[in-house]
Design a protein around this motif. Structure first.
Motif, PDB file in Angstrom:
ATOM      1  N   ARG A   1       0.822  -1.213   0.000  1.00 23.26           N
ATOM      2  CA  ARG A   1       0.000   0.000   0.000  1.00 23.26           C
ATOM      3  C   ARG A   1       0.857   1.266   0.000  1.00 23.26           C
ATOM      4  NH1 ARG A   1      -4.887  -0.823   4.200  1.00 23.26           N
ATOM      5  NH2 ARG A   1      -5.619   1.019   3.057  1.00 23.26           N
ATOM      6  N   GLY A   2       2.140   1.088  -0.233  1.00 20.01           N
ATOM      7  CA  GLY A   2       3.020   2.236  -0.412  1.00 20.01           C
ATOM      8  C   GLY A   2       3.729   2.729   0.828  1.00 20.01           C
ATOM      9  N   VAL A   3       3.451   2.133   1.993  1.00 20.13           N
ATOM     10  CA  VAL A   3       4.096   2.556   3.239  1.00 20.13           C
ATOM     11  C   VAL A   3       5.358   1.725   3.454  1.00 20.13           C
ATOM     12  CG1 VAL A   3       3.879   2.750   5.745  1.00 20.13           C
ATOM     13  CG2 VAL A   3       1.917   3.263   4.274  1.00 20.13           C
ATOM     14  N   LYS A   4       6.482   2.396   3.670  1.00 20.36           N
ATOM     15  CA  LYS A   4       7.736   1.732   3.975  1.00 20.36           C
ATOM     16  C   LYS A   4       7.936   1.714   5.490  1.00 20.36           C
ATOM     17  CE  LYS A   4       8.959   1.242  -0.358  1.00 20.36           C
ATOM     18  NZ  LYS A   4       8.988  -0.096  -1.002  1.00 20.36           N
ATOM     19  N   VAL A   5       8.461   0.619   5.992  1.00 21.78           N
ATOM     20  CA  VAL A   5       8.714   0.477   7.430  1.00 21.78           C
ATOM     21  C   VAL A   5      10.186   0.124   7.624  1.00 21.78           C
ATOM     22  CG1 VAL A   5       8.145  -0.761   9.544  1.00 21.78           C
ATOM     23  CG2 VAL A   5       6.345  -0.270   7.859  1.00 21.78           C
TER      24      VAL A   5
ATOM     25  N   ALA B   1      25.414   9.242  14.976  1.00 20.17           N
ATOM     26  CA  ALA B   1      24.365   8.217  14.959  1.00 20.17           C
ATOM     27  C   ALA B   1      23.073   8.789  14.394  1.00 20.17           C
ATOM     28  CB  ALA B   1      24.140   7.674  16.369  1.00 20.17           C
ATOM     29  N   VAL B   2      22.709   9.990  14.818  1.00 19.86           N
ATOM     30  CA  VAL B   2      21.482  10.599  14.320  1.00 19.86           C
ATOM     31  C   VAL B   2      21.624  10.992  12.853  1.00 19.86           C
ATOM     32  CG1 VAL B   2      19.887  12.546  14.621  1.00 19.86           C
ATOM     33  CG2 VAL B   2      20.762  11.330  16.619  1.00 19.86           C
ATOM     34  N   ASP B   3      22.808  11.393  12.436  1.00 17.26           N
ATOM     35  CA  ASP B   3      23.027  11.665  11.007  1.00 17.26           C
ATOM     36  C   ASP B   3      22.718  10.431  10.171  1.00 17.26           C
ATOM     37  OD1 ASP B   3      23.810  14.320  11.302  1.00 17.26           O
ATOM     38  OD2 ASP B   3      25.947  13.814  11.483  1.00 17.26           O
ATOM     39  N   ARG B   4      23.126   9.268  10.655  1.00 10.76           N
ATOM     40  CA  ARG B   4      22.846   8.027   9.933  1.00 10.76           C
ATOM     41  C   ARG B   4      21.341   7.743   9.904  1.00 10.76           C
ATOM     42  NH1 ARG B   4      26.764   4.054   9.051  1.00 10.76           N
ATOM     43  NH2 ARG B   4      28.912   4.701   9.493  1.00 10.76           N
ATOM     44  N   ILE B   5      20.655   8.048  11.002  1.00  9.15           N
ATOM     45  CA  ILE B   5      19.209   7.850  11.032  1.00  9.15           C
ATOM     46  C   ILE B   5      18.527   8.752  10.016  1.00  9.15           C
ATOM     47  CG2 ILE B   5      17.136   8.072  12.448  1.00  9.15           C
ATOM     48  CD1 ILE B   5      18.854   7.300  14.863  1.00  9.15           C
ATOM     49  N   VAL B   6      18.963  10.007   9.941  1.00  5.44           N
ATOM     50  CA  VAL B   6      18.388  10.935   8.965  1.00  5.44           C
ATOM     51  C   VAL B   6      18.598  10.409   7.550  1.00  5.44           C
ATOM     52  CG1 VAL B   6      18.547  13.260   7.985  1.00  5.44           C
ATOM     53  CG2 VAL B   6      18.593  12.939  10.470  1.00  5.44           C
ATOM     54  N   GLN B   7      19.794   9.921   7.267  1.00  7.77           N
ATOM     55  CA  GLN B   7      20.059   9.360   5.937  1.00  7.77           C
ATOM     56  C   GLN B   7      19.143   8.180   5.648  1.00  7.77           C
ATOM     57  OE1 GLN B   7      24.266   8.469   5.952  1.00  7.77           O
ATOM     58  NE2 GLN B   7      24.823  10.610   6.348  1.00  7.77           N
ATOM     59  N   GLY B   8      18.886   7.349   6.658  1.00  5.21           N
ATOM     60  CA  GLY B   8      17.968   6.234   6.479  1.00  5.21           C
ATOM     61  C   GLY B   8      16.554   6.696   6.181  1.00  5.21           C
TER      62      GLY B   8
ATOM     63  N   ARG C   1      16.272   7.830   2.665  1.00  7.50           N
ATOM     64  CA  ARG C   1      16.267   6.701   1.720  1.00  7.50           C
ATOM     65  C   ARG C   1      15.085   5.756   1.954  1.00  7.50           C
ATOM     66  NH1 ARG C   1      22.390   6.630   2.763  1.00  7.50           N
ATOM     67  NH2 ARG C   1      23.266   7.495   0.847  1.00  7.50           N
ATOM     68  N   ARG C   2      14.287   6.021   3.000  1.00  5.90           N
ATOM     69  CA  ARG C   2      13.173   5.132   3.352  1.00  5.90           C
ATOM     70  C   ARG C   2      13.684   3.693   3.505  1.00  5.90           C
ATOM     71  NH1 ARG C   2       7.865   6.967   1.883  1.00  5.90           N
ATOM     72  NH2 ARG C   2       7.387   5.002   0.808  1.00  5.90           N
ATOM     73  N   SER C   3      14.773   3.552   4.234  1.00  4.56           N
ATOM     74  CA  SER C   3      15.486   2.284   4.337  1.00  4.56           C
ATOM     75  C   SER C   3      14.757   1.294   5.245  1.00  4.56           C
ATOM     76  CB  SER C   3      16.891   2.510   4.891  1.00  4.56           C
ATOM     77  OG  SER C   3      17.635   3.352   4.042  1.00  4.56           O
ATOM     78  N   SER C   4      14.893   0.011   4.924  1.00  3.87           N
ATOM     79  CA  SER C   4      14.336  -1.040   5.766  1.00  3.87           C
ATOM     80  C   SER C   4      15.161  -1.231   7.035  1.00  3.87           C
ATOM     81  CB  SER C   4      14.276  -2.364   4.987  1.00  3.87           C
ATOM     82  OG  SER C   4      13.397  -2.257   3.892  1.00  3.87           O
ATOM     83  N   HIS C   5      16.467  -0.997   6.947  1.00  2.98           N
ATOM     84  CA  HIS C   5      17.354  -1.130   8.095  1.00  2.98           C
ATOM     85  C   HIS C   5      18.253   0.104   8.160  1.00  2.98           C
ATOM     86  CE1 HIS C   5      16.237  -5.275   7.041  1.00  2.98           C
ATOM     87  NE2 HIS C   5      16.301  -5.507   8.336  1.00  2.98           N
ATOM     88  N   VAL C   6      18.344   0.683   9.330  1.00  6.63           N
ATOM     89  CA  VAL C   6      19.142   1.884   9.541  1.00  6.63           C
ATOM     90  C   VAL C   6      20.081   1.610  10.717  1.00  6.63           C
ATOM     91  CG1 VAL C   6      19.101   4.353  10.042  1.00  6.63           C
ATOM     92  CG2 VAL C   6      17.213   3.310   8.755  1.00  6.63           C
TER      93      VAL C   6
ATOM     94  N   ARG D   1      25.742  -3.279  11.149  1.00  5.00           N
ATOM     95  CA  ARG D   1      25.271  -4.007   9.964  1.00  5.00           C
ATOM     96  C   ARG D   1      25.818  -5.435   9.945  1.00  5.00           C
ATOM     97  NH1 ARG D   1      23.405  -1.973   5.165  1.00  5.00           N
ATOM     98  NH2 ARG D   1      24.079   0.115   5.794  1.00  5.00           N
ATOM     99  N   GLY D   2      27.075  -5.587  10.318  1.00  5.29           N
ATOM    100  CA  GLY D   2      27.688  -6.905  10.310  1.00  5.29           C
ATOM    101  C   GLY D   2      27.185  -7.832  11.401  1.00  5.29           C
ATOM    102  N   MET D   3      26.548  -7.296  12.429  1.00  2.00           N
ATOM    103  CA  MET D   3      26.055  -8.127  13.524  1.00  2.00           C
ATOM    104  C   MET D   3      24.967  -9.086  13.068  1.00  2.00           C
ATOM    105  SD  MET D   3      27.817  -7.406  16.230  1.00  2.00           S
ATOM    106  CE  MET D   3      26.840  -7.979  17.619  1.00  2.00           C
ATOM    107  N   HIS D   4      24.220  -8.707  12.034  1.00  9.39           N
ATOM    108  CA  HIS D   4      23.153  -9.586  11.559  1.00  9.39           C
ATOM    109  C   HIS D   4      23.714 -10.920  11.047  1.00  9.39           C
ATOM    110  CE1 HIS D   4      19.643  -7.066  12.010  1.00  9.39           C
ATOM    111  NE2 HIS D   4      20.324  -6.039  11.531  1.00  9.39           N
ATOM    112  N   ALA D   5      24.914 -10.887  10.491  1.00  2.10           N
ATOM    113  CA  ALA D   5      25.495 -12.104   9.925  1.00  2.10           C
ATOM    114  C   ALA D   5      25.862 -13.126  10.993  1.00  2.10           C
ATOM    115  CB  ALA D   5      26.721 -11.749   9.088  1.00  2.10           C
TER     116      ALA D   5
END
Length: 298
Positions: A175-179, A221-228, A231-236, A243-247
């Motif tokens: 429906r067009g909403v990114k989370v 940290a907040v700068d990275r959140i703003v960038q996310g 970009r409407r990113s799924s993971h920020v 990022r590497g912790m997920h692996a």
């Protein structure tokens, strides 16, 4: 990686906006031209933040766990600005110490604010986000990726909000909403400073393996959140190494169990000596939450 979209003229609602991540995020979003709806428990602090913003803003005093209040806030924000494009579910509290020593009400309140409050926020604002085909960012934590002793309520709640956001993304994406989910390690906020007032909590954290054993500055940290958000990113990721912790997250519970048992054995005498001195919510945000509950007799 998605291209960044302009935030000029967009409307962003931020919970927990009176201090810390929420305050600085509101200021940085406004610096990029966004109009800001500040939501939190401290009216005077919200007014202070609003006065710092270069764009149109408003403040709403509300407890994110109050369904009726948050529905009112979402309605009033939409009426005030005409739309809502971005919602950041940032409000959160924390408690530290062994589970058996914890105050049951405070332990439950961490889960209520962090998890239930995020769901209440999402439920209230999703109709507006569906209209705008907007973006919801759920602030989680390193605590969602790896368990940690002395942080059972916080880890449980942040694991919960991560799973909630993933479920919601699958439900509303068509429906067009990114989370998105935002992950932060130990970041210089009132909450972390409040947790560090407990000597055992501070030393236990310092004994974590690098790079999880240090406190990171808030600004980057907040700068990275703003960038996310742009970009409407799924993971920020507030810190790039997260990022590497997920692996490796599948291996972490076993590692933490082994290391944690050793460290808890080391600290047991000190924990026993200070058992009656811990249990409540930490930091200025925790104090504001406890004051609000006391005023309404909760």
């Amino acid at each position: 990686m998605r291209a960044r979209t302009s935030l000029e003229g967009k409307v962003a609602a931020v919970t927990g906006a009176a201090r810390g991540v929420g305050e600085l995020l509101a200021r940085k979003l406004a610096a990029r031209g966004a109009k800001i709806a500040l939501i939190g428990l401290e009216p005077q602090e919200l007014q202070r933040v609003s006065a710092l913003l270069p764009t149109e803003s408003g403040q709403w005093h509300a407890d994110v766990t109050d369904v009726v209040a948050m529905e009112r806030v979402a309605r009033e924000v939409t009426e005030r600005f005409g739309t809502v494009d971005i919602v950041v579910a940032n409000a959160g509290v924390a408690q530290g110490g062994p589970f058996l020593d914890s105050d049951a009400h405070s332990w439950s309140r961490v889960v209520e604010v962090n998890l239930i409050g995020s769901a209440v926020t999402s439920r209230a604002f999703l109709p507006a986000l569906l209209q705008s085909r907007g973006y919801l960012l759920q602030i989680a934590s390193l605590a969602a990726i790896t368990p940690a002793p002395m942080m059972s309520a916080y880890c449980a709640s942040k694991s919960g909000v991560e799973a909630f956001a993933h479920c919601l993304r699958a439900e509303v994406g068509h429906r067009g909403v990114k989370v998105g989910v935002g992950y932060l390690s130990w970041t210089d906020t009132d909450m972390v400073r409040g947790a560090d007032e407990d000597d055992v909590m501070r030393e236990l954290r310092q004994r974590l393996p690098w790079p999880a054993n240090r406190t990171y500055p808030l600004g980057p940290a907040v700068d990275r959140i703003v960038q996310g958000i742009e970009r409407r990113s799924s993971h920020v990721y507030g810190q790039g190494w997260l990022r590497g912790m997920h692996a490796v997250r599948g291996y972490l519970p076993g590692i933490i169990a082994a290391v944690g048992q050793r460290e808890m054995r080391r600290f047991e005498p000190r924990l026993a000596a200070t058992r009656g001195a811990r249990g409540g919510l930490v930091g200025a945000g925790g104090a504001a939450d406890e004051k609000t509950r006391a005023e309404r007799g909760a």
